[in-house]
Enzyme design. Structure first.
Site, PDB file in Angstrom:
ATOM      1  N   ASP A   5       0.821  -1.215   0.000  1.00 28.53           N
ATOM      2  CA  ASP A   5       0.000   0.000   0.000  1.00 28.53           C
ATOM      3  C   ASP A   5       0.856   1.266   0.000  1.00 28.53           C
ATOM      4  OD1 ASP A   5      -2.393   1.416   0.071  1.00 28.53           O
ATOM      5  OD2 ASP A   5      -3.232   0.187   1.675  1.00 28.53           O
ATOM      6  N   ASP A  23     -11.036   1.892  -2.918  1.00 34.06           N
ATOM      7  CA  ASP A  23     -11.581   1.578  -1.595  1.00 34.06           C
ATOM      8  C   ASP A  23     -13.094   1.683  -1.590  1.00 34.06           C
ATOM      9  OD1 ASP A  23      -9.248   0.935  -0.339  1.00 34.06           O
ATOM     10  OD2 ASP A  23      -8.957   2.879   0.614  1.00 34.06           O
TER      11      ASP A  23
HETATM   12  C1  GLA Z   1      -5.848   1.603   2.144  1.00 34.76           C
HETATM   13  C2  GLA Z   1      -6.253   0.442   1.267  1.00 34.76           C
HETATM   14  C3  GLA Z   1      -7.279  -0.409   1.984  1.00 34.76           C
HETATM   15  C4  GLA Z   1      -6.690  -0.911   3.272  1.00 34.76           C
HETATM   16  C5  GLA Z   1      -6.243   0.262   4.125  1.00 34.76           C
HETATM   17  C6  GLA Z   1      -5.497  -0.192   5.358  1.00 34.76           C
HETATM   18  O1  GLA Z   1      -6.898   2.500   2.317  1.00 34.76           O
HETATM   19  O2  GLA Z   1      -6.759   0.882   0.048  1.00 34.76           O
HETATM   20  O3  GLA Z   1      -7.664  -1.496   1.181  1.00 34.76           O
HETATM   21  O4  GLA Z   1      -5.615  -1.761   2.999  1.00 34.76           O
HETATM   22  O5  GLA Z   1      -5.378   1.138   3.397  1.00 34.76           O
HETATM   23  O6  GLA Z   1      -5.067   0.828   6.134  1.00 34.76           O
END
Ligand code: GLA
Length: 697
Positions: free
Chosen positions: A444, A502
């Site tokens: 990420d 997300d």
């Molecule tokens: C980001 C990612 C999510 C998750 C969060 C965790 O927002 O896109 O899928 O992994 O971080 O903190």
């Protein structure tokens, strides 16, 4: 008298340059395939224009900016604080059927520019450029275009995407500019507007037909794509990485290579351009065994439990996942030291001793014993000020002396340009991968860069990923940046999937996924069934609609199956089985996108011989009866047998009627399907008709 030409021909498109010994080649054509025969030199057709230089300066691959070329440049240089104007008086052009290589030298400054254009399998052109300093004094590179090329005079519109976290890839179409059109990224990552790319539609171009130029840059940092109109009436496109001032200084003997720019020139509309980009991306993907294996069904823990977990809770979640057919279980954020919320822990990549007293190894082993692969979330480029790493090395975070150091999501960005930072991260991740049976990392990157890290940051990340991939070639990686903040061709050689957004609301996902697929293929598009109501929007959708919208991508689940009603859980398991039986058609094959009447959008995947078709109705239909759906990709099929597999969504409320026509498979000619159209069942809002088609000739 004929011109000396260098040309590449893809079957659909031709790229034709006119070679000269004393300067860069001139652009003659970049469009539909042509046969140049013995074309006369460009100069013979050009007459003097008033208020112009006495010596004509037509558009070449490296026009002399500052010395008679007033359009966009491919190179901007400085030396000792002054502008350095290279004049490429020597040019060598060599070519094979697949490649044109242009070596340009400026004997006065010692600057050498090598440009190459490769014709990729699939038909796209790949442009690259390298500048070298063969002189005695340092040269600063301010701009090095990956590609600088002409667009057809018939260009009509520019399609591009913009976006934000939770609303990625919103498509917009603008007319060709009278002055200039620019898409510049300054956030340090490619961003939620999707890959740095544009699609230029020529007059009359659609998804299915017409001339289209579609460009994407293989770069994950700041970039600039521009379309400018010059006073000769030409549109010129340029694309390249953006450098920080003073960042790229070439000492004697040093070089810099621009990121690749991939250009599809399609005479088969946007779908033809998309096919070329998918082929190009498939060549860049590095699967662990060399070839893609069926994309396993995921369950990602994030929206199932956020930071609130421990070994027992995760084991129970994994058990529930295994029971519905999940094949890879990914433990998301919250597993490492002090990580109970987003305020602490990033940088310290060891398991939290309270939640996972024995580390994550026993958990990974239990997940594997359930028959699933185990994946783990990391965010290596980041550090929380509240972490041991930051306390030890505050100077490792990107900063400008004496200036504020803005946090985002309570975190700072590590300076990946520093070898010590990369070594630390490699050692931490390598240790984790050696100790724990991890076959997947979700990687990420949850913020924009401030201050900027420049190209050193991007190259540092690529370097770290390269080292890790070499040390652990069997581990697949998912690229993520708060959803789709870094889904681009620059990352493609290092990852095997992107987390698309997300926002898992299926209504929101429909346009996002269409935008994603303009450049990147569906098998690397993470597509999950999320909870209802959706966490990002609060809207509720049926299980069938959620599953059908996720189906064309790399399918997964982002919820706790134990919290579903029994009926929904059984339905989800059934959709997982459906995905497993059709994924061979959905991935690694052709994709066609189109629009139907009454707000319907469709996507087909497979081959013209056998495909799945998704007819997606998001808003309720306005017409009393559905209009037939024209499927131009089947125009050449002799006959095609089509079965309505299911209608997903719309089960609640008034009964939906399924036409008797589809009690059995129906056979149509390809021309009927292309021009008269496939009869559709009535579709409620938020429903998807899924058809299986097979060429029956
Ligand atoms: C980001 C990612 C999510 C998750 C969060 C965790 O927002 O896109 O899928 O992994 O971080 O903190």
């Amino acid at each position: 008298m004929s011109a000396q030409l260098a040309s590449l021909h893809s079957g659909q498109a031709s790229l034709v340059l006119e070679c000269r010994n004393d300067g860069p080649p001139l652009w003659r054509h970049l469009g539909a395939q042509v046969e140049p025969l013995d074309l006369a030199p460009l100069a013979l057709g050009r007459t003097p224009a008033s208020f112009s230089l006495d010596e004509d300066v037509p558009f070449s691959t490296a026009p002399p900016s500052g010395l008679g070329w007033f359009g966009p440049t491919c190179l901007a240089l400085r030396q000792s604080g002054q502008r350095l104007v290279p004049v490429f008086a020597q040019a060598e052009v060599s070519q094979t059927e697949q490649t044109i290589r242009i070596v340009l030298s400026d004997p006065v400054s010692g600057v050498e520019l090598v440009q190459s254009i490769d014709l990729l399998a699939g038909g796209a052109f790949c442009f690259s450029a390298q500048v070298s300093n063969r002189g005695a004094a340092a040269v600063e590179v301010e701009w090095l275009a990956s590609a600088l090329f002409p667009l057809a005079a018939s260009s009509a519109a520019i399609v591009s995407w913009h976006g934000r976290h939770n609303a990625e890839l919103s498509e917009c179409t603008e007319p060709m500019p009278q002055q200039a059109w620019v898409r510049e990224g300054r956030r340090g990552i490619s961003g939620h507007g999707g890959p740095p790319g544009i699609v230029v539609l020529n007059e009359g171009a659609s998804h299915h037909a017409g001339l289209v130029h579609a460009l994407q840059l293989a770069w994950s940092g700041d970039s600039r794509i521009a379309v400018e109109r010059d006073d000769e009436g030409n549109w010129i496109a340029s694309a390249g990485a953006v450098f920080q001032p003073g960042e790229v200084v070439l000492g004697p003997g040093e070089s810099i290579t621009a990121p690749d720019a991939i250009l599809a020139v399609s005479t088969k509309g946007r779908n033809g351009a998309m096919a070329q980009h998918h082929a190009a991306m498939r060549q860049r993907l590095c699967w662990p065994t060399g070839t893609m294996r069926p994309r396993p069904v995921h369950l990602n823990s994030w929206e199932a439990c956020y930071f609130d977990h421990d070994e027992d809770r995760i084991v129970a979640l994994a058990q529930a996942a295994a029971e519905i057919g999940v094949e890879r279980f990914i433990l998301d954020d919250g597993w490492f030291r002090a990580r109970n919320d987003d305020r602490a822990g990033l940088g310290d990549w060891t398991a939290d001793p309270v939640k996972y007293p024995q580390g994550v190894k026993p958990l990974a082993e239990r997940v594997r014993a359930m028959g699933m692969e185990f994946g783990l979330w990391v965010e290596p480029e980041m550090v929380n000020p509240d972490s041991d790493l930051y306390r030890r090395h505050p100077d490792w975070a990107l900063h400008l002396a004496g200036r504020p150091q803005p946090t985002a999501r309570n975190q700072l960005v590590l300076n990946l340009g520093l070898p010590a930072v990369r070594d630390y991260l490699f050692a931490a991740l390598d240790a984790l991968l050696r100790e724990v049976p991890i076959s997947y990392l979700k990687w990420d990157h949850n913020r924009d860069l401030a201050p900027a890290g420049g190209q050193a940051q991007v190259l540092g990340t690529y370097d770290l990923l390269t080292r890790l991939r070499a040390a652990h070639p069997d581990v697949e990686i998912e690229g993520c940046a708060g959803g789709g903040g870094r889904s681009d061709a620059g990352m493609v050689p290092y990852v095997h999937r992107f987390w698309t957004s997300d926002n898992i609301d299926a209504v929101s996902r429909v346009p996002v996924q269409r935008g994603f697929q303009a450049f990147l293929p569906p098998e690397i598009m993470g597509a999950h069934v999320g909870a209802s109501p959706a966490h990002a929007t609060g809207r509720s959708q049926s299980m069938g609609f959620r599953a059908a919208v996720a189906m064309p991508g790399h399918f997964g689940v982002e919820l706790d199956p134990r919290q579903l009603a029994d009926e929904d859980r059984a339905e989800l398991a059934e959709w997982i089985a459906f995905y497993k039986s059709w994924r061979h058609l959905l991935h690694g094959q052709s994709t066609w996108l189109g629009e139907g009447p009454d707000g319907l959008v469709w996507q087909a995947a497979g081959t013209a011989q056998e495909f799945l078709l998704f007819a997606i109705q998001v808003a309720p239909q306005m017409n009393r009866r559905p209009q037939p759906l024209r499927l131009p990709f089947l125009a050449d099929a002799k006959s095609c047998t089509i079965e309505l597999l299911r209608i997903a969504g719309g089960e609640r409320g008034h009964a939906a009627h399924r036409p008797a026509l589809y009690d059995a498979a129906q056979t149509f000619s390809g021309s009927w399907l292309a021009h008269a159209g496939l009869p559709l069942p009535p579709l409620k809002g938020e429903s998807v008709a899924i058809f299986h088609g097979r060429n029956s000739a």
